[in-house]
Write a protein that holds these residues in place. Structure first.
Motif, PDB file in Angstrom:
ATOM      1  N   LEU A  24      -3.017   2.298  -1.049  1.00  0.00           N
ATOM      2  CA  LEU A  24      -2.066   3.259  -0.473  1.00  0.00           C
ATOM      3  C   LEU A  24      -2.701   3.965   0.729  1.00  0.00           C
ATOM      4  CD1 LEU A  24       0.622   4.768  -0.441  1.00  0.00           C
ATOM      5  CD2 LEU A  24      -0.303   6.301  -2.197  1.00  0.00           C
ATOM      6  N   GLY A  25      -3.953   4.366   0.605  1.00  0.00           N
ATOM      7  CA  GLY A  25      -4.658   4.982   1.727  1.00  0.00           C
ATOM      8  C   GLY A  25      -4.778   4.032   2.909  1.00  0.00           C
ATOM      9  N   LEU A  26      -5.115   2.775   2.636  1.00  0.00           N
ATOM     10  CA  LEU A  26      -5.193   1.778   3.712  1.00  0.00           C
ATOM     11  C   LEU A  26      -3.837   1.555   4.369  1.00  0.00           C
ATOM     12  CD1 LEU A  26      -7.527  -0.989   2.203  1.00  0.00           C
ATOM     13  CD2 LEU A  26      -7.988   0.440   4.201  1.00  0.00           C
ATOM     14  N   THR A  27      -2.789   1.616   3.575  1.00  0.00           N
ATOM     15  CA  THR A  27      -1.436   1.417   4.101  1.00  0.00           C
ATOM     16  C   THR A  27      -1.061   2.538   5.071  1.00  0.00           C
ATOM     17  OG1 THR A  27      -0.797   0.234   2.098  1.00  0.00           O
ATOM     18  CG2 THR A  27       0.994   1.123   3.437  1.00  0.00           C
ATOM     19  N   VAL A  28      -1.387   3.760   4.715  1.00  0.00           N
ATOM     20  CA  VAL A  28      -1.117   4.895   5.614  1.00  0.00           C
ATOM     21  C   VAL A  28      -1.939   4.742   6.895  1.00  0.00           C
ATOM     22  CG1 VAL A  28      -1.316   7.405   5.876  1.00  0.00           C
ATOM     23  CG2 VAL A  28      -0.411   6.430   3.757  1.00  0.00           C
ATOM     24  N   TYR A  29      -3.190   4.292   6.771  1.00  0.00           N
ATOM     25  CA  TYR A  29      -4.030   4.054   7.942  1.00  0.00           C
ATOM     26  C   TYR A  29      -3.444   2.943   8.815  1.00  0.00           C
ATOM     27  CZ  TYR A  29      -8.170   2.922  10.738  1.00  0.00           C
ATOM     28  OH  TYR A  29      -9.033   2.661  11.771  1.00  0.00           O
ATOM     29  N   ALA A  30      -2.954   1.871   8.203  1.00  0.00           N
ATOM     30  CA  ALA A  30      -2.319   0.781   8.955  1.00  0.00           C
ATOM     31  C   ALA A  30      -1.073   1.287   9.676  1.00  0.00           C
ATOM     32  CB  ALA A  30      -1.960  -0.375   8.027  1.00  0.00           C
ATOM     33  N   LEU A  31      -0.324   2.181   9.045  1.00  0.00           N
ATOM     34  CA  LEU A  31       0.838   2.788   9.692  1.00  0.00           C
ATOM     35  C   LEU A  31       0.411   3.535  10.956  1.00  0.00           C
ATOM     36  CD1 LEU A  31       3.821   3.745   9.801  1.00  0.00           C
ATOM     37  CD2 LEU A  31       3.145   5.600   8.265  1.00  0.00           C
ATOM     38  N   TYR A  32      -0.643   4.331  10.835  1.00  0.00           N
ATOM     39  CA  TYR A  32      -1.177   5.058  11.993  1.00  0.00           C
ATOM     40  C   TYR A  32      -1.569   4.077  13.108  1.00  0.00           C
ATOM     41  CZ  TYR A  32      -4.730   7.217  14.912  1.00  0.00           C
ATOM     42  OH  TYR A  32      -5.476   7.618  15.993  1.00  0.00           O
ATOM     43  N   LEU A  33      -2.288   3.014  12.742  1.00  0.00           N
ATOM     44  CA  LEU A  33      -2.714   2.032  13.741  1.00  0.00           C
ATOM     45  C   LEU A  33      -1.513   1.350  14.392  1.00  0.00           C
ATOM     46  CD1 LEU A  33      -5.720   0.360  11.878  1.00  0.00           C
ATOM     47  CD2 LEU A  33      -5.840   1.979  13.803  1.00  0.00           C
ATOM     48  N   GLY A  34      -0.496   1.049  13.608  1.00  0.00           N
ATOM     49  CA  GLY A  34       0.702   0.422  14.149  1.00  0.00           C
ATOM     50  C   GLY A  34       1.433   1.323  15.123  1.00  0.00           C
ATOM     51  N   VAL A  35       1.518   2.607  14.796  1.00  0.00           N
ATOM     52  CA  VAL A  35       2.154   3.570  15.706  1.00  0.00           C
ATOM     53  C   VAL A  35       1.358   3.648  17.008  1.00  0.00           C
ATOM     54  CG1 VAL A  35       2.675   6.024  16.046  1.00  0.00           C
ATOM     55  CG2 VAL A  35       3.287   4.908  13.896  1.00  0.00           C
ATOM     56  N   GLN A  36       0.036   3.667  16.896  1.00  0.00           N
ATOM     57  CA  GLN A  36      -0.806   3.722  18.093  1.00  0.00           C
ATOM     58  C   GLN A  36      -0.694   2.433  18.911  1.00  0.00           C
ATOM     59  OE1 GLN A  36      -2.185   6.519  19.155  1.00  0.00           O
ATOM     60  NE2 GLN A  36      -1.307   7.431  17.325  1.00  0.00           N
ATOM     61  N   ALA A  37      -0.594   1.296  18.260  1.00  0.00           N
ATOM     62  CA  ALA A  37      -0.421   0.018  18.967  1.00  0.00           C
ATOM     63  C   ALA A  37       0.899   0.026  19.735  1.00  0.00           C
ATOM     64  CB  ALA A  37      -0.469  -1.143  17.987  1.00  0.00           C
ATOM     65  N   ARG A  38       1.938   0.556  19.104  1.00  0.00           N
ATOM     66  CA  ARG A  38       3.249   0.633  19.772  1.00  0.00           C
ATOM     67  C   ARG A  38       3.183   1.582  20.962  1.00  0.00           C
ATOM     68  NH1 ARG A  38       8.220  -1.019  18.845  1.00  0.00           N
ATOM     69  NH2 ARG A  38       9.989   0.261  19.470  1.00  0.00           N
ATOM     70  N   ARG A  39       2.499   2.724  20.779  1.00  0.00           N
ATOM     71  CA  ARG A  39       2.314   3.668  21.887  1.00  0.00           C
ATOM     72  C   ARG A  39       1.595   2.991  23.048  1.00  0.00           C
ATOM     73  NH1 ARG A  39      -1.170   8.393  20.972  1.00  0.00           N
ATOM     74  NH2 ARG A  39      -0.770   8.804  23.149  1.00  0.00           N
ATOM     75  N   ILE A  63      -6.378  -4.778   9.374  1.00  0.00           N
ATOM     76  CA  ILE A  63      -6.126  -3.969   8.178  1.00  0.00           C
ATOM     77  C   ILE A  63      -4.891  -4.494   7.444  1.00  0.00           C
ATOM     78  CG2 ILE A  63      -5.445  -1.660   7.357  1.00  0.00           C
ATOM     79  CD1 ILE A  63      -8.383  -1.800   8.011  1.00  0.00           C
ATOM     80  N   GLY A  64      -3.875  -4.899   8.199  1.00  0.00           N
ATOM     81  CA  GLY A  64      -2.677  -5.467   7.579  1.00  0.00           C
ATOM     82  C   GLY A  64      -2.987  -6.720   6.778  1.00  0.00           C
ATOM     83  N   SER A  65      -3.863  -7.565   7.306  1.00  0.00           N
ATOM     84  CA  SER A  65      -4.269  -8.774   6.577  1.00  0.00           C
ATOM     85  C   SER A  65      -4.996  -8.420   5.289  1.00  0.00           C
ATOM     86  CB  SER A  65      -5.176  -9.640   7.460  1.00  0.00           C
ATOM     87  OG  SER A  65      -4.470 -10.102   8.576  1.00  0.00           O
ATOM     88  N   LEU A  66      -5.868  -7.426   5.367  1.00  0.00           N
ATOM     89  CA  LEU A  66      -6.587  -6.961   4.178  1.00  0.00           C
ATOM     90  C   LEU A  66      -5.609  -6.394   3.143  1.00  0.00           C
ATOM     91  CD1 LEU A  66      -9.272  -6.320   2.708  1.00  0.00           C
ATOM     92  CD2 LEU A  66      -9.293  -4.141   3.960  1.00  0.00           C
ATOM     93  N   ILE A  67      -4.648  -5.612   3.616  1.00  0.00           N
ATOM     94  CA  ILE A  67      -3.647  -5.027   2.718  1.00  0.00           C
ATOM     95  C   ILE A  67      -2.835  -6.125   2.028  1.00  0.00           C
ATOM     96  CG2 ILE A  67      -1.496  -3.679   2.655  1.00  0.00           C
ATOM     97  CD1 ILE A  67      -2.787  -1.902   4.857  1.00  0.00           C
ATOM     98  N   LEU A  68      -2.430  -7.134   2.777  1.00  0.00           N
ATOM     99  CA  LEU A  68      -1.679  -8.246   2.197  1.00  0.00           C
ATOM    100  C   LEU A  68      -2.479  -8.891   1.064  1.00  0.00           C
ATOM    101  CD1 LEU A  68       0.597 -10.378   2.077  1.00  0.00           C
ATOM    102  CD2 LEU A  68      -0.603 -11.581   3.921  1.00  0.00           C
ATOM    103  N   ALA A  69      -3.738  -9.212   1.329  1.00  0.00           N
ATOM    104  CA  ALA A  69      -4.570  -9.855   0.313  1.00  0.00           C
ATOM    105  C   ALA A  69      -4.760  -8.952  -0.905  1.00  0.00           C
ATOM    106  CB  ALA A  69      -5.926 -10.231   0.914  1.00  0.00           C
ATOM    107  N   LEU A  70      -5.084  -7.682  -0.668  1.00  0.00           N
ATOM    108  CA  LEU A  70      -5.324  -6.765  -1.786  1.00  0.00           C
ATOM    109  C   LEU A  70      -4.060  -6.491  -2.586  1.00  0.00           C
ATOM    110  CD1 LEU A  70      -7.819  -4.182  -0.214  1.00  0.00           C
ATOM    111  CD2 LEU A  70      -8.316  -6.043  -1.829  1.00  0.00           C
ATOM    112  N   MET A  71      -2.909  -6.447  -1.911  1.00  0.00           N
ATOM    113  CA  MET A  71      -1.672  -6.195  -2.652  1.00  0.00           C
ATOM    114  C   MET A  71      -1.333  -7.378  -3.554  1.00  0.00           C
ATOM    115  SD  MET A  71       2.100  -4.883  -1.545  1.00  0.00           S
ATOM    116  CE  MET A  71       1.443  -3.377  -0.902  1.00  0.00           C
ATOM    117  N   VAL A  72      -1.483  -8.576  -3.044  1.00  0.00           N
ATOM    118  CA  VAL A  72      -1.209  -9.750  -3.876  1.00  0.00           C
ATOM    119  C   VAL A  72      -2.178  -9.792  -5.059  1.00  0.00           C
ATOM    120  CG1 VAL A  72      -1.244 -12.279  -3.931  1.00  0.00           C
ATOM    121  CG2 VAL A  72      -0.145 -11.092  -2.024  1.00  0.00           C
ATOM    122  N   LEU A  73      -3.472  -9.608  -4.773  1.00  0.00           N
ATOM    123  CA  LEU A  73      -4.465  -9.623  -5.854  1.00  0.00           C
ATOM    124  C   LEU A  73      -4.265  -8.455  -6.821  1.00  0.00           C
ATOM    125  CD1 LEU A  73      -7.660 -10.638  -3.852  1.00  0.00           C
ATOM    126  CD2 LEU A  73      -6.304 -12.058  -5.414  1.00  0.00           C
TER     127      LEU A  73
END
Length: 155
Positions: A24-39, A63-73
């Motif tokens: 969940l913490g990584l997901t919030v961080y990925a959200l932040y990174l995605g917003v910054q990438a869009r900016r 981070i998104g790739s890591l989240i995908l793997a960790l969520m599935v596992l």
């Protein structure tokens, strides 16, 4: 034949919630990174020059790739731990939402090649799916704590 020692079995139930809170913490961080990438993508030239230094899009992708793997596992691991300890799965809202999140994140990640080709509809779908995942994740955290408290009571 029991492959897992009885004294280890209860601890299996602790791995899933710990992993999910980290996720969940990584997901919030990925959200932040995605917003910054869009900016970065939409910023004026001078601002973009500064934002590019943060490599937000690359970090978001990693981070998104890591989240995908960790969520599935994590999903498989949580189901496995429940089955190992109870000889059954408890089919209810927590399990169904978790499975839904796992499916949504797979679809969201599958949109990456289209986003890299500049397909705006894929970006909007990616954002929408991920907002739904974050919402479900928040609910999962709350409903999971009820389950976690019951596990602790049985320790």
């Amino acid at each position: 034949m029991n492959l897992i020692p009885e004294d280890i079995k209860p601890y299996l139930n602790l791995l899933h919630p710990i992993l999910m809170w980290v996720l969940l913490g990584l997901t919030v961080y990925a959200l932040y990174l995605g917003v910054q990438a869009r900016r970065t993508r939409t910023a004026e030239a001078e601002v973009r020059k500064e934002l590019i230094k943060g490599k937000f899009a690359n970090r978001h992708y990693q981070i998104g790739s890591l989240i995908l793997a960790l969520m599935v596992l994590g999903t498989i691991g949580g189901m496995a731990a429940t089955y190992i300890n109870n000889n059954k799965l408890f089919v209810g809202p927590h399990l169904l939402a978790g499975l839904g999140m796992t499916g949504l994140i797979a679809v969201s990640a599958a949109l990456s090649p289209l986003m890299q080709k500049g397909q705006d509809w894929a970006r909007y779908a990616h954002i929408g799916l991920n907002v739904a995942i974050v919402g479900l994740f928040g609910w999962q955290a709350v409903s999971g704590m009820d389950i976690f408290q019951r596990i602790l009571q049985n320790f």
